[in-house]
Design an enzyme around this catalytic site. Structure first.
Site, PDB file in Angstrom:
ATOM      1  N   SER A 143       0.881  -1.175   0.000  1.00  0.00           N
ATOM      2  CA  SER A 143       0.000   0.000   0.000  1.00  0.00           C
ATOM      3  C   SER A 143       0.914   1.219   0.000  1.00  0.00           C
ATOM      4  O   SER A 143       2.110   1.103   0.293  1.00  0.00           O
ATOM      5  CB  SER A 143      -0.823   0.002   1.298  1.00  0.00           C
ATOM      6  OG  SER A 143      -1.422   1.261   1.536  1.00  0.00           O
ATOM      7  N   TYR A 156      -1.802  -1.184  10.415  1.00  0.00           N
ATOM      8  CA  TYR A 156      -1.810  -1.310   8.949  1.00  0.00           C
ATOM      9  C   TYR A 156      -0.482  -0.815   8.366  1.00  0.00           C
ATOM     10  O   TYR A 156       0.137  -1.475   7.531  1.00  0.00           O
ATOM     11  CB  TYR A 156      -2.987  -0.509   8.384  1.00  0.00           C
ATOM     12  CG  TYR A 156      -3.237  -0.727   6.912  1.00  0.00           C
ATOM     13  CD1 TYR A 156      -3.897  -1.866   6.455  1.00  0.00           C
ATOM     14  CD2 TYR A 156      -2.824   0.212   5.966  1.00  0.00           C
ATOM     15  CE1 TYR A 156      -4.135  -2.071   5.100  1.00  0.00           C
ATOM     16  CE2 TYR A 156      -3.060   0.023   4.610  1.00  0.00           C
ATOM     17  CZ  TYR A 156      -3.718  -1.121   4.179  1.00  0.00           C
ATOM     18  OH  TYR A 156      -3.957  -1.317   2.837  1.00  0.00           O
TER      19      TYR A 156
HETATM   20  P1  NAD Z   1     -11.285  -6.200   0.171  1.00  0.00           P
HETATM   21  O1  NAD Z   1     -11.754  -6.166   1.578  1.00  0.00           O
HETATM   22  O2  NAD Z   1     -12.245  -5.872  -0.915  1.00  0.00           O
HETATM   23  O3  NAD Z   1     -10.651  -7.634  -0.178  1.00  0.00           O
HETATM   24  C1  NAD Z   1      -9.796  -8.287   0.713  1.00  0.00           C
HETATM   25  C2  NAD Z   1     -10.093  -9.786   0.671  1.00  0.00           C
HETATM   26  O4  NAD Z   1      -9.196 -10.437   1.576  1.00  0.00           O
HETATM   27  C3  NAD Z   1     -11.532 -10.135   1.124  1.00  0.00           C
HETATM   28  O5  NAD Z   1     -12.149 -10.986   0.199  1.00  0.00           O
HETATM   29  C4  NAD Z   1     -11.311 -10.842   2.463  1.00  0.00           C
HETATM   30  O6  NAD Z   1     -12.293 -11.861   2.721  1.00  0.00           O
HETATM   31  C5  NAD Z   1      -9.930 -11.431   2.272  1.00  0.00           C
HETATM   32  N1  NAD Z   1      -9.287 -11.750   3.544  1.00  0.00           N
HETATM   33  C6  NAD Z   1      -9.297 -11.039   4.688  1.00  0.00           C
HETATM   34  N2  NAD Z   1      -8.638 -11.702   5.647  1.00  0.00           N
HETATM   35  C7  NAD Z   1      -8.171 -12.838   5.090  1.00  0.00           C
HETATM   36  C8  NAD Z   1      -7.413 -13.935   5.572  1.00  0.00           C
HETATM   37  N3  NAD Z   1      -6.999 -13.993   6.852  1.00  0.00           N
HETATM   38  N4  NAD Z   1      -7.113 -14.941   4.720  1.00  0.00           N
HETATM   39  C9  NAD Z   1      -7.550 -14.910   3.437  1.00  0.00           C
HETATM   40  N5  NAD Z   1      -8.288 -13.912   2.917  1.00  0.00           N
HETATM   41  C10 NAD Z   1      -8.597 -12.885   3.748  1.00  0.00           C
HETATM   42  O7  NAD Z   1     -10.027  -5.244   0.114  1.00  0.00           O
HETATM   43  P2  NAD Z   1      -9.058  -4.800  -1.086  1.00  0.00           P
HETATM   44  O8  NAD Z   1      -9.051  -3.330  -1.061  1.00  0.00           O
HETATM   45  O9  NAD Z   1      -9.346  -5.526  -2.314  1.00  0.00           O
HETATM   46  O10 NAD Z   1      -7.670  -5.287  -0.475  1.00  0.00           O
HETATM   47  C11 NAD Z   1      -6.748  -6.122  -1.154  1.00  0.00           C
HETATM   48  C12 NAD Z   1      -5.354  -5.700  -0.759  1.00  0.00           C
HETATM   49  O11 NAD Z   1      -5.107  -4.385  -1.247  1.00  0.00           O
HETATM   50  C13 NAD Z   1      -5.108  -5.641   0.746  1.00  0.00           C
HETATM   51  O12 NAD Z   1      -3.844  -6.186   1.040  1.00  0.00           O
HETATM   52  C14 NAD Z   1      -5.134  -4.158   1.038  1.00  0.00           C
HETATM   53  O13 NAD Z   1      -4.403  -3.825   2.186  1.00  0.00           O
HETATM   54  C15 NAD Z   1      -4.514  -3.610  -0.224  1.00  0.00           C
HETATM   55  N6  NAD Z   1      -4.774  -2.195  -0.492  1.00  0.00           N
HETATM   56  C16 NAD Z   1      -6.040  -1.741  -0.625  1.00  0.00           C
HETATM   57  C17 NAD Z   1      -6.243  -0.384  -0.854  1.00  0.00           C
HETATM   58  C18 NAD Z   1      -7.619   0.200  -1.003  1.00  0.00           C
HETATM   59  O14 NAD Z   1      -7.775   1.431  -0.958  1.00  0.00           O
HETATM   60  N7  NAD Z   1      -8.658  -0.614  -1.220  1.00  0.00           N
HETATM   61  C19 NAD Z   1      -5.149   0.492  -0.951  1.00  0.00           C
HETATM   62  C20 NAD Z   1      -3.866  -0.018  -0.804  1.00  0.00           C
HETATM   63  C21 NAD Z   1      -3.681  -1.367  -0.576  1.00  0.00           C
END
Ligand code: NAD
Length: 275
Positions: A143, A156
């Protein structure tokens, strides 16, 4: 990796958001998929859609925080398809609060999924990729928090800075062996997913400052880049074997400011990025 047709991608956190978009993109270019997530219902629904679109897909309910389950994920990937060419360590959760106010459980949850999940993925998949001896690629979703700290986002931020450090380390280690396994680390700003709902702390007595931070974060995420656009950029980086994937140009200035603060010894200063 240049050639994706018929190759095998394992995606953690595949049931939602960025993971789901990566799965859809990979399906569109003819890959075989192993989908891993905690959320069985969403995982199955996605698998059914991808199978209906003609993609060979298996799903494995996996808690990435648990090494035994990630080991099983690797074994089931091999039993299904015989190899793994692309691994996305993508699962993640978000939880806000002051560093000293987040409970031990909060800290352990976020570090367990976001950092240990990636450590388990690397420990379980890199050896089998090296043994394959064919081109492979690991993509770790960090991130912008992995490069720039923010207040009220301690667990985080710590987890994502760990993912960036580990990705860089892995990159050096694999390059030193001239291994055919490449690494990318993805450092997005806001992406429009439901991550803000992923791990609410049950802590009561939030301050006005905390509530304001949460509101800013939620609004930023809701207005963020589309997961599909990000998936396209991530696959472009895999094709180019590019390590850093920083999809939001708006963070160039804050990154420069932070580097200057390091080099000049001035105190760091947090400001929200403007898009
Ligand atoms: P999201 O919540 O839509 O998807 C995350 C998925 O991870 C969900 O399906 C959830 O069920 C799954 N998950 C959670 N805990 C888990 C575990 N212990 N084992 C297996 N699966 C698990 O969120 P997203 O935004 O798609 O996030 C994906 C990645 O992107 C994450 O690592 C997040 O930190 C990163 N990210 C997101 C953003 C943002 O703004 N959305 C920005 C930077 C980084």
């Amino acid at each position: 990796m240049q050639d994706f047709e018929g190759k095998v991608a394992v995606i953690t956190g595949a049931a939602s958001g960025i993971g789901e978009a990566l799965a859809q993109y990979a399906s569109g270019i003819g890959m075989k998929l192993v989908l891993a997530d905690l959320d069985l219902d969403r995982l199955d629904a996605l698998r059914e859609r991808l199978v209906a679109a003609g993609t060979e897909t298996v799903s494995v309910v996996t808690d990435v925080a648990d090494d035994t389950q990630v080991e099983r994920l690797a074994q089931e990937s091999l039993s299904a398809f015989g190899c793994v060419d692309l691994l996305f360590n993508n699962a993640g959760v978000l939880l806000t609060g002051p560093s000293w106010g987040c409970s031990l459980e909060d800290w352990q949850k976020v570090l367990g999924v976001n950092l240990w999940g990636v450590i388990h993925g690397i420990r379980r998949f890199v050896p089998l990729m090296l043994a394959q001896g064919t081109p492979a690629h690991i993509v770790n979703t960090a991130s912008m928090a992995g490069l720039i700290a923010a207040p009220l986002n301690g667990p985080y931020t710590v987890s994502k800075q760990g993912v960036v450090a580990l990705s860089e380390t892995l990159h050096y280690e694999l390059a030193a062996q001239q291994a055919p396994v490449k690494v990318s680390v993805v450092c997005p700003g806001p992406v429009a997913t439901t991550i803000a709902d992923s791990a609410q702390s049950h802590r009561s007595g939030k301050t006005d400052q905390e509530r304001a931070f949460e509101t800013m974060l939620r609004q930023g995420i809701a207005a963020g880049m589309s997961p599909d656009e990000l998936a396209g950029q991530v696959f472009a980086a895999i094709r180019e074997e590019q390590f850093w994937v920083l999809p939001h140009d708006a963070y160039r200035e804050p990154l420069q400011r932070r580097t200057e603060s390091l080099l000049t010894g001035r105190d760091p200063e947090f400001r929200w990025a403007t898009f």
